[in-house]
Design a protein around this motif. Structure first.
Motif, short mmCIF file in Angstrom:
data_model
loop_
_atom_site.label_atom_id
_atom_site.label_comp_id
_atom_site.label_asym_id
_atom_site.label_seq_id
_atom_site.Cartn_x
_atom_site.Cartn_y
_atom_site.Cartn_z
N GLY A 23 0.79 -1.23 0.00
CA GLY A 23 0.00 0.00 0.00
C GLY A 23 0.82 1.27 0.00
O GLY A 23 0.52 2.23 0.70
N CYS A 24 1.91 1.31 -0.77
CA CYS A 24 2.77 2.48 -0.78
C CYS A 24 2.18 3.56 -1.68
O CYS A 24 1.28 3.34 -2.47
N SER A 25 2.75 4.73 -1.60
CA SER A 25 2.24 5.86 -2.37
C SER A 25 2.45 5.61 -3.85
O SER A 25 3.33 4.86 -4.27
N ASN A 26 1.63 6.26 -4.66
CA ASN A 26 1.73 6.13 -6.11
C ASN A 26 3.11 6.56 -6.60
O ASN A 26 3.68 5.97 -7.51
N ASN A 27 3.65 7.63 -5.98
CA ASN A 27 4.94 8.14 -6.39
C ASN A 27 6.02 7.10 -6.15
O ASN A 27 6.87 6.86 -7.00
N SER A 28 6.02 6.48 -4.99
CA SER A 28 7.00 5.44 -4.67
C SER A 28 6.85 4.25 -5.60
O SER A 28 7.84 3.70 -6.09
N ALA A 29 5.59 3.86 -5.85
CA ALA A 29 5.35 2.72 -6.73
C ALA A 29 5.84 3.01 -8.14
O ALA A 29 6.43 2.14 -8.80
N GLU A 30 5.63 4.23 -8.62
CA GLU A 30 6.07 4.58 -9.97
C GLU A 30 7.60 4.59 -10.05
O GLU A 30 8.18 4.07 -11.01
N LEU A 50 17.52 5.36 -7.72
CA LEU A 50 16.06 5.47 -7.59
C LEU A 50 15.57 4.79 -6.31
O LEU A 50 14.71 5.32 -5.60
N LEU A 51 16.13 3.64 -6.00
CA LEU A 51 15.71 2.92 -4.80
C LEU A 51 16.09 3.71 -3.54
O LEU A 51 15.33 3.72 -2.56
N THR A 52 17.24 4.35 -3.58
CA THR A 52 17.64 5.18 -2.43
C THR A 52 16.70 6.37 -2.25
O THR A 52 16.33 6.73 -1.12
N THR A 60 9.20 3.20 4.74
CA THR A 60 8.62 1.88 5.02
C THR A 60 8.27 1.10 3.74
O THR A 60 7.64 0.05 3.82
N PHE A 61 8.70 1.61 2.60
CA PHE A 61 8.41 0.95 1.32
C PHE A 61 9.35 -0.27 1.18
O PHE A 61 10.46 -0.17 0.67
#
Length: 361
Positions: A23-30, A50-52, A60-61
């Motif tokens: 359930g992470c944010s759309n920005n993190s998922a993108e 990008l992962l950093t 918490t992603f």
């Protein structure tokens, strides 16, 4: 593990699925999808950047730590992978998945203490976690705590009755506790559940080799099948070579199988010595040309280890048989100097006697 039980980390999820699952944010998922793409395209530096960024923006992603850890593992840097996983724990990411991954890394490094610790943490959070149960069993097995390992493998089977790794684990635990009947039954179940994987065939052959009431032909067939299903399994192949060191097998068959083993797995000293002894036996019926093959085999051993006293002694014997007494004396003395036993002292005397008889008065 002595017979080597194989732990496979099943990917029951994709990192893309995890991104949604947690359930992470759309920005993190993108950004995570972009990192995945960069990793797949062979741009690890960009992927890690990008992962950093994701870890900083959304601590918490969990998938960001898992993918970064996997990339470091794939590049041969387990320490950096563990660092990524532990950063995730500190940040509050999913502890169940991360502690399990840390346990797997430590298990592969044979760091059993830390592997036990982190698998234990996973099971405290999720007592039904199948991969953690299997990982904990593997740790206990390597510590020779076979009964305890068996219990964890059986717990994994209770959660997933057709789990191939757990079935093999139970079977090996049975075999280690000398319950060969139980081992054979479980290996057979594993074969029936996954007939195209070689692990259970290998285990079945190893178990049959420990029996005394099974026809040799049945054991031989099991090893041949294991060899076919898992040709890279050296433990099974080597056990088969030891198994055919039996007068019930034809000499040519023993030679062919030992040659095949050496062709696949290289200069195994024990197998080379066995092959040399087979050549010497062959020379008794088929002529001295086989002594030449034996000589070359023992010289091959000495090229890798000049201090191998058994190879020196065998060469001394070959030189006596081929009427080269001075060389026989030299090799016998070398064997005795390396390992001063009564057997080698007798070999020196024999070689010297043969050499003395050959001198011109």
């Amino acid at each position: 593990m002595g017979h080597k039980t194989i732990i496979r980390i099943k990917r029951v999820f994709t990192f893309g699925f995890l991104a949604l699952f947690f359930g992470c944010s759309n920005n993190s998922a993108e950004m995570f999808r972009q990192a995945q793409a960069e990793a797949e395209l062979g741009s690890p530096v960009r992927a890690i950047e990008l992962l950093t960024r994701i870890q900083n923006l959304d601590p918490t992603f969990t998938p960001a730590y898992l993918l970064a850890g996997k990339m470091f593992l794939d590049s041969g840097n387990p320490a950096a992978a563990i660092d990524q996983y532990k950063r995730g724990l500190i940040a509050g990411a999913d502890s169940t998945e991360i502690t399990r991954q840390i346990g797997q890394v430590y298990l592969k490094q044979n760091n059993l203490v830390d592997a036990y610790k982190y698998f234990g943490q996973t099971l405290n959070l999720d007592p039904q976690n199948i991969e953690a149960l299997i990982g904990m069993a593997a740790v206990l097995y390597q510590q020779k705590l076979y009964a305890q390992a068996q219990k964890f493998y059986q717990q994994a089977l209770a959660e997933e009755p057709k789990n191939y790794t757990a079935m093999n684990g139970v079977a090996y635990a049975y075999m280690a506790q000398k319950n060969i009947g139980g081992a054979l039954e479980m290996f057979q179940k594993a074969i029936e559940s996954n007939p195209v994987s070689g692990d259970a065939y290998v285990g079945k052959a190893l178990a049959l080799a420990k029996t005394s009431d099974v026809p040799l032909e049945q054991v031989q067939t099991a090893f041949e099948q294991a060899r076919e299903m898992d040709p890279k399994n050296q433990e099974a192949a080597k056990t088969f070579i030891k198994f055919i060191d039996n007068s019930a097998f034809e000499l040519d068959y023993q030679i062919d199988k030992t040659k095949a083993y050496l062709a696949d797995f290289g200069g195994d000293t024990e197998a080379l010595k066995f092959l040399g002894s087979l050549f010497i036996k062959k020379s008794k019926s088929d002529g001295p040309i086989w002594l030449d093959a034996a000589e070359q085999t023992y010289k091959r051993i000495l090229s890798a280890n000049p201090e191998d006293h058994e190879a020196h002694a065998r060469l001394a014997t070959i030189y006596i048989l081929t009427d080269r007494p001075q060389l026989a004396v030299l090799r016998a003395k070398m064997a005795f100097e390396i390992e001063p036993t009564g057997t080698y002292a007798a070999l020196v005397r024999q070689a010297e006697a043969v050499a003395a008889r050959g001198k011109t008065p």
